[in-house]
Design an enzyme around this catalytic site. Structure first.
Site, PDB file in Angstrom:
ATOM      1  N   HIS A  47      34.139  51.290  35.273  1.00 30.12           N
ATOM      2  CA  HIS A  47      35.186  51.385  36.248  1.00 30.12           C
ATOM      3  C   HIS A  47      35.912  52.803  36.511  1.00 30.12           C
ATOM      4  O   HIS A  47      35.813  53.655  35.467  1.00 30.12           O
ATOM      5  CB  HIS A  47      36.352  50.313  35.659  1.00 30.12           C
ATOM      6  CG  HIS A  47      37.314  50.089  36.830  1.00 30.12           C
ATOM      7  ND1 HIS A  47      38.353  50.865  37.057  1.00 30.12           N
ATOM      8  CD2 HIS A  47      37.765  48.918  37.397  1.00 30.12           C
ATOM      9  CE1 HIS A  47      39.294  50.329  37.970  1.00 30.12           C
ATOM     10  NE2 HIS A  47      38.628  49.235  38.459  1.00 30.12           N
ATOM     11  N   ASN A  93      40.185  41.458  37.737  1.00 33.75           N
ATOM     12  CA  ASN A  93      40.362  42.527  36.819  1.00 33.75           C
ATOM     13  C   ASN A  93      41.809  42.691  36.576  1.00 33.75           C
ATOM     14  O   ASN A  93      42.452  43.420  37.406  1.00 33.75           O
ATOM     15  CB  ASN A  93      39.483  44.012  37.396  1.00 33.75           C
ATOM     16  CG  ASN A  93      39.993  45.054  36.143  1.00 33.75           C
ATOM     17  OD1 ASN A  93      40.512  44.941  35.085  1.00 33.75           O
ATOM     18  ND2 ASN A  93      39.518  46.073  36.544  1.00 33.75           N
ATOM     19  N   GLU A 113      33.114  49.951  44.381  1.00 33.17           N
ATOM     20  CA  GLU A 113      34.583  50.187  44.329  1.00 33.17           C
ATOM     21  C   GLU A 113      34.930  51.767  44.722  1.00 33.17           C
ATOM     22  O   GLU A 113      34.823  52.430  44.116  1.00 33.17           O
ATOM     23  CB  GLU A 113      35.226  49.893  42.860  1.00 33.17           C
ATOM     24  CG  GLU A 113      35.438  48.481  42.556  1.00 33.17           C
ATOM     25  CD  GLU A 113      36.327  48.102  41.549  1.00 33.17           C
ATOM     26  OE1 GLU A 113      36.680  46.874  41.931  1.00 33.17           O
ATOM     27  OE2 GLU A 113      36.642  48.976  40.633  1.00 33.17           O
ATOM     28  N   GLU A 161      38.669  53.949  36.695  1.00 35.33           N
ATOM     29  CA  GLU A 161      39.835  54.406  35.789  1.00 35.33           C
ATOM     30  C   GLU A 161      39.333  54.798  34.524  1.00 35.33           C
ATOM     31  O   GLU A 161      40.010  55.718  33.799  1.00 35.33           O
ATOM     32  CB  GLU A 161      40.919  53.117  35.643  1.00 35.33           C
ATOM     33  CG  GLU A 161      41.663  52.941  37.060  1.00 35.33           C
ATOM     34  CD  GLU A 161      41.927  51.704  37.472  1.00 35.33           C
ATOM     35  OE1 GLU A 161      41.998  50.784  36.627  1.00 35.33           O
ATOM     36  OE2 GLU A 161      42.238  51.299  38.509  1.00 35.33           O
ATOM     37  N   LYS A 193      43.311  44.426  34.439  1.00 35.85           N
ATOM     38  CA  LYS A 193      43.610  45.874  33.834  1.00 35.85           C
ATOM     39  C   LYS A 193      44.433  45.645  32.745  1.00 35.85           C
ATOM     40  O   LYS A 193      44.487  44.811  31.908  1.00 35.85           O
ATOM     41  CB  LYS A 193      44.197  46.750  35.216  1.00 35.85           C
ATOM     42  CG  LYS A 193      43.243  46.469  36.155  1.00 35.85           C
ATOM     43  CD  LYS A 193      43.379  47.815  37.308  1.00 35.85           C
ATOM     44  CE  LYS A 193      42.438  47.614  38.224  1.00 35.85           C
ATOM     45  NZ  LYS A 193      42.541  48.597  39.545  1.00 35.85           N
ATOM     46  N   GLY A 197      43.905  50.148  44.482  1.00 30.94           N
ATOM     47  CA  GLY A 197      45.510  50.214  44.242  1.00 30.94           C
ATOM     48  C   GLY A 197      46.221  50.843  45.444  1.00 30.94           C
ATOM     49  O   GLY A 197      47.255  51.111  45.046  1.00 30.94           O
ATOM     50  N   SER A 209      41.598  47.019  46.727  1.00 33.49           N
ATOM     51  CA  SER A 209      42.335  46.625  47.660  1.00 33.49           C
ATOM     52  C   SER A 209      42.243  45.262  48.215  1.00 33.49           C
ATOM     53  O   SER A 209      42.222  45.138  49.621  1.00 33.49           O
ATOM     54  CB  SER A 209      42.855  47.628  48.705  1.00 33.49           C
ATOM     55  OG  SER A 209      43.548  48.701  47.925  1.00 33.49           O
TER      56      SER A 209
HETATM   57  P1  13P Z   1      42.995  46.746  43.407  1.00 33.07           P
HETATM   58  O1  13P Z   1      42.587  45.336  43.834  1.00 33.07           O
HETATM   59  O2  13P Z   1      44.379  46.507  42.897  1.00 33.07           O
HETATM   60  O3  13P Z   1      42.960  47.725  44.469  1.00 33.07           O
HETATM   61  O4  13P Z   1      41.830  47.274  42.201  1.00 33.07           O
HETATM   62  C1  13P Z   1      40.558  47.019  42.385  1.00 33.07           C
HETATM   63  C2  13P Z   1      39.968  47.251  41.166  1.00 33.07           C
HETATM   64  O5  13P Z   1      40.042  48.341  40.550  1.00 33.07           O
HETATM   65  C3  13P Z   1      39.350  45.989  40.388  1.00 33.07           C
HETATM   66  O6  13P Z   1      38.494  46.465  39.363  1.00 33.07           O
END
Ligand code: 13P
Length: 296
Positions: free
Chosen positions: A142, A56, A212, A144, A58, A218, A257
């Site tokens: 997601h 992803n 997740e 976010e 983003k 992150g 992560s």
């Molecule tokens: P990270 O791997 O940067 O923690 O992000 C995970 C994520 O949100 C994947 O959709």
């Protein structure tokens, strides 16, 4: 990594149905903590389909990112990976990456779509548009999107239905906040998100689940391997209860992560059918190390 222990305030909070700070967690429906067996049954790997590593990106990436995708494809061919690889770049990059991705044997996906197929929705993108640009999948719900755009389960479900209409695979994300984990609500939150976000038409062919934990995204933090296993087993149980035995083949990814340093141990956890990778999917040098877990 051992099992995480609840602190005394967290235990008291779980009993009273309140958080350690005294406020009731917003997202939770059940009135009070309920006794639960600590060890959920362990789920096996999804049957019949290859594991998947999905990246992803983003809101990262420009046209020049094609070189990363090509390097991932070169590695995929060389290592003869026993997994599907999907990259979800920003929507602007799906069409320009379609050709190199096809040549590399890497699938492309969107990061969100609108529940309607078309119309007066300024700034939005529809599932048929993603499909038209070259995507075969889309990430939905997601954290976010849930947090920063206020997306609720019903909307995620409507988006999944739009994805199916367009012939896209939906990757439905679920996960608890740190507060929900601390107060013992993780499995309840996940169950509620699954019930609300999954459409009745979900199958192993058109749907993946991504677990997740919000607090792991992150941050460099990850749950213990036992905690990951417990949540994946609970997700599998819920899927099979609702969709029957065929749901044993729905792939359940872990995300949050995932890095080259921890990928091997996480991807070997019982019930983990692959990973949804954020930051470490931007560079081929990182992602290829993660993909290496699945080399032949
Ligand atoms: P990270 O791997 O940067 O923690 O992000 C995970 C994520 O949100 C994947 O959709």
């Amino acid at each position: 990594m051992g099992a995480r222990k609840k602190s005394a305030p967290a235990k008291r909070a779980a009993k009273s149905g309140k958080t350690a700070t005294g406020t009731k967690p917003k997202a939770i429906v059940a009135p009070a903590a309920k006794p639960r067996a600590k060890a959920a049954p362990r789920a096996g790997k999804a049957k019949g389909l290859l594991p998947m590593v999905a990246g992803n990106w983003k809101m990262n990436g420009l046209l020049g990112s094609a070189k990363e995708l090509k390097a991932m494809g070169a590695f995929k061919a060389k290592a003869r990976l026993r997994c599907d690889v999907l990259i979800c770049p920003p929507a602007t990059l799906i069409a320009p990456l379609a050709k190199p991705a096809a040549a590399a044997g890497i699938a492309l996906g969107g990061q969100d779509c609108h529940p309607e197929d078309k119309g007066a929705f300024t700034g939005d993108i529809s599932a048929p548009m993603l499909k038209d640009a070259g995507a075969t999948a889309v990430i939905l719900g997601h954290s976010e999107r849930r947090t920063l755009h206020g997306e609720r389960d019903e909307l995620v479900r409507a988006k999944a239905e739009a994805a199916y209409r367009a012939g896209l695979i939906a990757i439905i994300c679920v996960g608890e906040t740190q507060e929900e984990r601390k107060t013992g609500w993780t499995l309840d939150v996940i169950e509620r998100q699954l019930k609300g976000s999954l459409a009745d038409a979900a199958t192993a062919q058109n749907t993946l689940i991504a677990y997740e934990p919000v607090w792991a995204i992150g941050t460099g933090l990850t749950p213990t391997l036992d905690d990951i296993s417990e949540v994946h087993a609970a997700i599998r149980k819920s899927l099979v209860q609702r969709f029957g035995e065929a749901a044993a083949a729905i792939r359940i990814l872990y995300g949050g992560s995932v890095k080259p340093a921890n990928a091997a141990e996480i991807l070997k956890v019982p019930g983990v059918d692959g990973a949804l990778v954020g930051g470490a999917s931007l560079k081929a040098s990182d992602l290829n190390e993660i993909l290496n877990v699945y080399r032949s």
